[in-house]
Motif scaffolding. Structure first.
Motif, PDB file in Angstrom:
ATOM      1  N   ASP A 131       7.132  34.903 -48.053  1.00 30.03           N
ATOM      2  CA  ASP A 131       7.500  33.998 -49.471  1.00 30.03           C
ATOM      3  C   ASP A 131       6.087  34.408 -50.297  1.00 30.03           C
ATOM      4  O   ASP A 131       5.221  33.583 -50.222  1.00 30.03           O
ATOM      5  CB  ASP A 131       7.608  32.638 -48.975  1.00 30.03           C
ATOM      6  N   ARG A 133       4.846  35.503 -54.269  1.00 30.84           N
ATOM      7  CA  ARG A 133       5.360  35.227 -55.650  1.00 30.84           C
ATOM      8  C   ARG A 133       4.139  35.766 -56.677  1.00 30.84           C
ATOM      9  O   ARG A 133       2.947  35.707 -56.529  1.00 30.84           O
ATOM     10  CB  ARG A 133       5.536  33.950 -56.152  1.00 30.84           C
ATOM     11  N   ASP A 135       3.805  34.964 -60.419  1.00 26.80           N
ATOM     12  CA  ASP A 135       4.595  33.845 -61.602  1.00 26.80           C
ATOM     13  C   ASP A 135       4.273  34.156 -63.034  1.00 26.80           C
ATOM     14  O   ASP A 135       5.196  33.982 -63.774  1.00 26.80           O
ATOM     15  CB  ASP A 135       3.904  32.594 -61.465  1.00 26.80           C
ATOM     16  N   LEU A 136       2.970  35.030 -63.220  1.00 29.69           N
ATOM     17  CA  LEU A 136       3.029  35.248 -64.727  1.00 29.69           C
ATOM     18  C   LEU A 136       2.148  36.496 -64.863  1.00 29.69           C
ATOM     19  O   LEU A 136       0.889  36.501 -64.218  1.00 29.69           O
ATOM     20  CB  LEU A 136       2.286  34.227 -65.375  1.00 29.69           C
TER      21      LEU A 136
ATOM     22  N   ALA B  25      -1.815  33.530 -50.914  1.00 30.68           N
ATOM     23  CA  ALA B  25      -0.399  33.099 -51.000  1.00 30.68           C
ATOM     24  C   ALA B  25      -0.202  31.692 -50.187  1.00 30.68           C
ATOM     25  O   ALA B  25       0.557  31.679 -49.089  1.00 30.68           O
ATOM     26  CB  ALA B  25       0.537  33.954 -50.309  1.00 30.68           C
ATOM     27  N   ARG B  28       2.999  29.747 -50.157  1.00 36.71           N
ATOM     28  CA  ARG B  28       4.361  30.076 -49.563  1.00 36.71           C
ATOM     29  C   ARG B  28       4.830  29.037 -48.893  1.00 36.71           C
ATOM     30  O   ARG B  28       5.710  29.108 -48.087  1.00 36.71           O
ATOM     31  CB  ARG B  28       3.903  31.414 -48.528  1.00 36.71           C
ATOM     32  N   ASN B  30       6.541  26.301 -48.317  1.00 37.17           N
ATOM     33  CA  ASN B  30       7.288  25.277 -49.092  1.00 37.17           C
ATOM     34  C   ASN B  30       7.733  24.139 -48.127  1.00 37.17           C
ATOM     35  O   ASN B  30       8.216  23.178 -48.488  1.00 37.17           O
ATOM     36  CB  ASN B  30       8.661  26.053 -49.570  1.00 37.17           C
ATOM     37  N   GLU B  31       7.621  24.514 -46.803  1.00 37.84           N
ATOM     38  CA  GLU B  31       8.107  23.668 -45.619  1.00 37.84           C
ATOM     39  C   GLU B  31       7.172  22.283 -45.609  1.00 37.84           C
ATOM     40  O   GLU B  31       7.296  21.268 -45.113  1.00 37.84           O
ATOM     41  CB  GLU B  31       7.886  24.406 -44.135  1.00 37.84           C
ATOM     42  N   ASP B 178      16.526  17.752 -55.032  1.00 42.53           N
ATOM     43  CA  ASP B 178      16.271  18.529 -53.849  1.00 42.53           C
ATOM     44  C   ASP B 178      15.551  19.584 -54.340  1.00 42.53           C
ATOM     45  O   ASP B 178      15.076  20.364 -53.385  1.00 42.53           O
ATOM     46  CB  ASP B 178      17.488  19.014 -53.170  1.00 42.53           C
ATOM     47  N   TRP B 179      15.178  19.861 -55.491  1.00 44.60           N
ATOM     48  CA  TRP B 179      14.270  21.052 -56.221  1.00 44.60           C
ATOM     49  C   TRP B 179      13.272  20.644 -56.796  1.00 44.60           C
ATOM     50  O   TRP B 179      13.351  19.675 -57.216  1.00 44.60           O
ATOM     51  CB  TRP B 179      15.324  22.300 -56.946  1.00 44.60           C
ATOM     52  N   ASP B 183       6.665  24.030 -59.457  1.00 47.94           N
ATOM     53  CA  ASP B 183       6.421  24.831 -58.183  1.00 47.94           C
ATOM     54  C   ASP B 183       5.548  26.015 -58.869  1.00 47.94           C
ATOM     55  O   ASP B 183       6.517  27.218 -59.122  1.00 47.94           O
ATOM     56  CB  ASP B 183       7.545  25.304 -57.444  1.00 47.94           C
ATOM     57  N   LEU B 184       4.392  26.157 -59.073  1.00 50.01           N
ATOM     58  CA  LEU B 184       3.922  27.066 -59.479  1.00 50.01           C
ATOM     59  C   LEU B 184       2.790  27.941 -58.566  1.00 50.01           C
ATOM     60  O   LEU B 184       2.213  27.077 -57.981  1.00 50.01           O
ATOM     61  CB  LEU B 184       3.046  26.714 -60.826  1.00 50.01           C
ATOM     62  N   ARG B 185       2.564  29.026 -58.540  1.00 49.90           N
ATOM     63  CA  ARG B 185       1.497  29.441 -57.574  1.00 49.90           C
ATOM     64  C   ARG B 185       0.820  30.915 -58.142  1.00 49.90           C
ATOM     65  O   ARG B 185       1.306  31.571 -59.196  1.00 49.90           O
ATOM     66  CB  ARG B 185       2.369  30.313 -56.468  1.00 49.90           C
ATOM     67  N   ASP B 187      -0.999  33.804 -56.158  1.00 52.51           N
ATOM     68  CA  ASP B 187      -0.895  34.120 -54.670  1.00 52.51           C
ATOM     69  C   ASP B 187      -2.505  35.137 -54.385  1.00 52.51           C
ATOM     70  O   ASP B 187      -2.794  35.274 -53.101  1.00 52.51           O
ATOM     71  CB  ASP B 187       0.155  35.289 -54.270  1.00 52.51           C
ATOM     72  N   ILE B 199      -0.969  29.405 -66.124  1.00 49.48           N
ATOM     73  CA  ILE B 199       0.366  29.637 -65.736  1.00 49.48           C
ATOM     74  C   ILE B 199       0.953  28.187 -66.003  1.00 49.48           C
ATOM     75  O   ILE B 199       2.172  28.138 -66.763  1.00 49.48           O
ATOM     76  CB  ILE B 199       0.572  29.904 -64.248  1.00 49.48           C
ATOM     77  N   VAL B 202       1.676  27.605 -69.695  1.00 49.43           N
ATOM     78  CA  VAL B 202       2.660  28.376 -70.246  1.00 49.43           C
ATOM     79  C   VAL B 202       4.058  28.045 -69.777  1.00 49.43           C
ATOM     80  O   VAL B 202       5.045  27.844 -70.485  1.00 49.43           O
ATOM     81  CB  VAL B 202       2.537  29.893 -69.736  1.00 49.43           C
TER      82      VAL B 202
END
Lengths: 186, 208
Positions: A131, A133, A135-136, B25, B28, B30-31, B178-179, B183-185, B187, B199, B202
């Protein structure tokens, strides 16, 4: 369970509904039928659904005339991506997906307007295998490859370390062991 | 070599996490976040199954404290682990094992817990708490982001007298749906927390 991606003018509620329907046992075709019947804006969307039995359905492609597709301008790009994915069927899924994205990125004229990219791969565990990503970024697909190349060899190390925290070696030593083990495999 | 904050907005009931680390990362995972259930963020020799199991137990109705006690009695390497759990009522359990590396520790406040390992010292977690508490009326995502920015500004990570860069960062907030709301990352970067703020700015401008 399966994969579902709505794009064009996406809404996360559709992804949620589709995944829940797959979990109930419905085929991608039936799932898509439910989506079409329960979403007033389905004509604006591009949808692809894949289940664990490798059954696939899409709308919003050339035949569906979905809005999102027009941006890509050429079905040639789809062909290029398809060929990239099929190029090495024995490669890991993560590698095949990244290669496909890269092929599309090279072929498209819209690469300059891309700002984000992602790869998600699930196996049999309760959490994702990959997973990653971006993002920008000005070149998000190239950046995703960079992240992926860095992540791949370290992921196994962190997992092994968590299972045996008494292990005292550092990350670099462990990477060396992994490399040796890889070379010894027939 | 990680610092995190898990938190809840008392006004909206939203739940979230912000985290930064040397490893790539970190977002990653999300769980670790489930809407209307809670957040479980483990680190330092973490097993990813831990967060999944914690959230399943929260869903069953168990308290964070009870879940932590179950982990303690079922994990022979419990001393190596660090984790925090917050439920939708704002109940919190945090654990920093004695064998986690470098300076490691945690701090618990109203509706939040911050914790980390291989840090410069207690000032890093204090910086996170101060950042989070700097504007209690702000949206949860802003508070969480200020939390890890505060941790960075207070010295962040350090090993053997050398500062370690933040190479990845993560901000995730869930509400009733549920979403995620956010959610910004980042990595892989040389200044992931700074990049995450960029980020976020923006994203905020484009999401209105």
């Amino acid at each position: 369970m399966g994969g579902i991606l709505v794009q064009g003018t996406p809404h996360p509620r559709l992804n949620r509904l589709a995944v829940n329907l797959l979990a109930q046992g419905w085929s991608p075709k039936v799932v898509l039928g439910h989506l079409q019947a329960d979403d007033d804006s389905i004509q604006e969307r591009q949808v692809a659904i894949l289940d664990r039995e490798n059954s696939v359905i899409t709308i919003g492609d050339e035949s569906g005339k979905g809005e999102g597709y027009a941006v890509l301008a050429s079905s040639e790009i789809m062909e290029v991506m398809k060929r990239a994915f099929e190029d090495d069927p024995s490669a890991d899924l993560d590698e095949r997906l990244i290669a496909t994205l890269e092929a599309g990125n090279t072929a498209t004229t819209m690469a300059g307007s891309l700002r984000s990219s992602a790869i998600v791969v699930w196996g049999s565990l309760d959490y994702s295998l990959y997973d990653l990503r971006v993002d920008l970024h000005d070149n998000p697909v190239k950046e995703l490859r960079r992240v992926y190349e860095d992540y791949k060899p370290t992921a196994e190390f962190y997992e092994a370390r968590a299972r045996n925290p008494r292990m005292t070696m550092n990350a670099r030593e462990f990477a060396g062991i992994l490399e040796t083990r890889k070379n010894q495999q027939p | 070599m990680t610092y995190s904050i898990i938190g809840r907005c008392a006004r909206t009931g939203q739940l979230g996490v912000a985290s930064s680390t040397f490893s790539i990362a970190c977002g990653r995972r999300n769980e670790s976040v489930m809407a209307n259930v809670g957040v479980s963020k483990s680190q330092a020799f973490y097993l990813r199954q831990v967060d999944v199991t914690a959230l399943k137990m929260l869903q069953q109705g168990h308290s964070p404290q009870y879940i932590m006690s179950k982990f303690q009695s079922n994990d022979e390497d419990f001393d190596y682990r660090q984790f925090g759990i917050i439920d939708r009522e704002g109940r919190i359990a945090v654990h920093t094992g004695a064998k986690t590396r470098g300076w490691s520790g945690h701090l618990v406040g109203p509706d939040f817990a911050c914790y980390g390992n291989v840090l410069k010292g207690p000032q890093t977690v204090q910086g996170i708490a101060d950042g989070f508490m700097s504007d209690p009326d702000a949206p949860l995502q802003e508070r969480l982001l200020r939390g890890i920015e505060g941790g960075r500004d207070a010295g962040g990570q350090e090993a053997d007298g050398e500062p370690w860069p933040e190479r990845s960062a993560w901000l995730r907030v869930v509400g009733q749906l549920d979403w995620p709301i956010v959610d910004l990352r980042v990595d892989l970067s040389n200044s992931a927390v700074t990049e995450l703020r960029k980020i976020y700015t923006v994203w905020k401008a484009s999401s209105i």
